[in-house]
Design a protein around this motif. Sequence first.
Motif, PDB file in Angstrom:
ATOM      1  N   UNK A  82      -6.955  -0.520  -9.084  1.00  0.00           N
ATOM      2  CA  UNK A  82      -6.635  -1.631  -8.659  1.00  0.00           C
ATOM      3  C   UNK A  82      -8.265  -2.204  -7.894  1.00  0.00           C
ATOM      4  N   UNK A  83      -9.468  -1.056  -8.371  1.00  0.00           N
ATOM      5  CA  UNK A  83     -10.704  -1.397  -8.333  1.00  0.00           C
ATOM      6  C   UNK A  83     -11.003  -1.634 -10.123  1.00  0.00           C
ATOM      7  N   UNK A  87      -3.833   4.653  -7.897  1.00  0.00           N
ATOM      8  CA  UNK A  87      -3.907   3.253  -8.052  1.00  0.00           C
ATOM      9  C   UNK A  87      -4.800   2.705  -6.966  1.00  0.00           C
ATOM     10  N   UNK A  88      -4.878   3.003  -6.358  1.00  0.00           N
ATOM     11  CA  UNK A  88      -6.541   3.102  -5.288  1.00  0.00           C
ATOM     12  C   UNK A  88      -7.708   2.411  -6.185  1.00  0.00           C
ATOM     13  N   UNK A  89      -8.065   3.425  -7.528  1.00  0.00           N
ATOM     14  CA  UNK A  89      -8.898   3.881  -8.518  1.00  0.00           C
ATOM     15  C   UNK A  89      -8.556   2.475  -9.470  1.00  0.00           C
ATOM     16  N   UNK A 119       1.242  11.195  -3.998  1.00  0.00           N
ATOM     17  CA  UNK A 119      -0.080  11.527  -2.900  1.00  0.00           C
ATOM     18  C   UNK A 119      -0.703  10.876  -4.631  1.00  0.00           C
ATOM     19  N   UNK A 120      -0.910  11.658  -5.448  1.00  0.00           N
ATOM     20  CA  UNK A 120      -1.490  11.312  -6.693  1.00  0.00           C
ATOM     21  C   UNK A 120      -1.348  10.067  -6.768  1.00  0.00           C
ATOM     22  N   UNK A 122       5.907  15.513  -3.086  1.00  0.00           N
ATOM     23  CA  UNK A 122       4.948  15.052  -2.582  1.00  0.00           C
ATOM     24  C   UNK A 122       3.152  14.321  -2.774  1.00  0.00           C
ATOM     25  N   UNK A 178       8.578   1.909  -2.153  1.00  0.00           N
ATOM     26  CA  UNK A 178       7.685   0.838  -0.803  1.00  0.00           C
ATOM     27  C   UNK A 178       6.618   1.898  -0.531  1.00  0.00           C
ATOM     28  N   UNK A 179       6.595   2.661  -0.433  1.00  0.00           N
ATOM     29  CA  UNK A 179       4.794   3.665  -0.210  1.00  0.00           C
ATOM     30  C   UNK A 179       4.012   2.927  -1.194  1.00  0.00           C
ATOM     31  N   UNK A 180       4.219   3.419  -2.617  1.00  0.00           N
ATOM     32  CA  UNK A 180       3.060   2.635  -3.562  1.00  0.00           C
ATOM     33  C   UNK A 180       3.190   1.486  -3.314  1.00  0.00           C
ATOM     34  N   UNK A 181       3.712   0.537  -3.637  1.00  0.00           N
ATOM     35  CA  UNK A 181       3.811  -0.990  -3.025  1.00  0.00           C
ATOM     36  C   UNK A 181       3.554  -1.632  -4.508  1.00  0.00           C
ATOM     37  N   UNK A 182       3.534  -0.736  -5.410  1.00  0.00           N
ATOM     38  CA  UNK A 182       3.232  -1.519  -6.100  1.00  0.00           C
ATOM     39  C   UNK A 182       4.704  -2.335  -7.189  1.00  0.00           C
ATOM     40  N   UNK A 225      -0.598   7.616  -5.406  1.00  0.00           N
ATOM     41  CA  UNK A 225      -1.806   6.523  -4.266  1.00  0.00           C
ATOM     42  C   UNK A 225      -3.122   6.466  -5.017  1.00  0.00           C
ATOM     43  N   UNK A 226      -3.564   7.577  -5.288  1.00  0.00           N
ATOM     44  CA  UNK A 226      -5.039   8.013  -5.481  1.00  0.00           C
ATOM     45  C   UNK A 226      -5.849   7.338  -6.922  1.00  0.00           C
TER      46      UNK A 226
END
Lengths: 268, 222
Positions: A161-162, A157-159, A151-152, A147, A194-198, A154-155
């Motif tokens: 994508x920017x 991937x968010x960065x 979680x990291x 987990x 699925x959770x990370x959706x990449x 996910x963080x």
Amino acid sequence: MGKAIVVTSGKGGVGKTTTTANLGTALALSGSKVCLLDLDIGLRNLDVILGLDNRIIYDIVDVAKGRAKLQQALIKDKRFEDKLFLLPAAQNADKSVLNPEEVKKIVTELKPDFDYVLIDCPAGIEQGFINAVAGADQAIVVSTPEISAVRDADRVIGLLEKESLSEPPQLIINRIRTHMINDGQAMDIDEITRHLSIKLLGIVFDDDQVITTSNKGEPIVLNERNPASQGYRNIARRMQGETVPLMSIASIEKKSIFSRLKSWFDKK
Amino acid sequence: MQSVILKGHKDGYVINLKSNARFIDILRELTELFEQLQQDEKMNSEPLSFNITTGSRLLNADEKKKIEKIVSRFPLFSIHKITSEVMLVQDALEMIESKSIHLDANTIRNGQVEYIQGDVLYVGDLHQGGMLRATGNVFLLGKCEGIVHAGYLSNSEAIIVGDVHAAQQVRIADAVAIVAQEKIAKSKETVVFVNDLHVLDYTKHTEIKTIRPKLFARMGGY
């Protein structure tokens, strides 16, 4: 013109450096020309895993600051003829000595000469991460079925994508312990994806041999029959455009049951 | 041409300032008008309040001050409000922003904050550690595992509608609830609102009309 791919994860210890070394080796084995770029300045490891640590003369900081030419700093891995090169990190500096422009300049200089430039990103999302991402066209996010790692990821991937990468990040799930997934104790691969959706680029099973071979300075992919090695080879083939089915947990498990039986009979 | 016109309406007196007249003329005529009114004995007996309309002219703060200064010379007269038929594009856009429901399909990942001015219909994925923050109401259709904040910063009239059972926290204005402690049922019909005791409370979507009747009055437009 090659592709620059950053290997990152956010969390430490999920196998970024191992993945970089093995993917680079696997790509080189199948004929691509690869340059590995270690950006974990101050805590370099990539050279050690590849067994090239005693051949470092100049490093990436020397190149960035103009103390050495790029060609002088590149270390050729003699096992793969002219296919695999390493630009090592500096050991006596920290991540803040480089800035994104300097890294970008080096990567741009490398790209015409190689098919793949793999950038080994340090853990964390600070300066080192920003530097590593600066030059990349694409990103590979490494996670484990835990987990905290997810979680990291996910963080991160968010960065990512920017950032203005030309392609969306892809996922490698590393250090999968088949028995734990079968027991339902570890997170499921589909669930993580699925959770990370990449897009899932591939999975790599956990194997003791990975550590053993790394200790000797030989990437695990050199051992063809090892399941972790097969995982990395499959990923390399997918990166080269082939369609390779995902390794199934069942096949690994069957093999190990079979080998267990075999060893049991051998003993008798 | 007369640039200030006084009219009597059923709800009081309205002074219309012609929008094509010079402001200097308006000020002069306004002064004259008030002086005449003051001399009028009928008018002189009790306090009077006027509505001022400016047509397609928009008065700036300075101009409003000048008008108020004139009125303040006449103790019996006062201005109720100054209205206009036009508004600044910027104000209009802000109004649209804050009064419309925004459709949002972005994935909000760990560490990200999605900020929306107004109401939001969220159809994306809200991951753990991510935050969806709106100044108005939040309507959830997507997966929700992070923090949902409606009525940011201080609008405790806002509500959250949708399945929040897997969220980490729900917040409305300054009220916070940790969902794991609340035992919220897995239901798309959950409504979170701030009750009369200023505590977060939960109900079903059929109750929205009872708890927030104003919501519907507004949704039809303005």
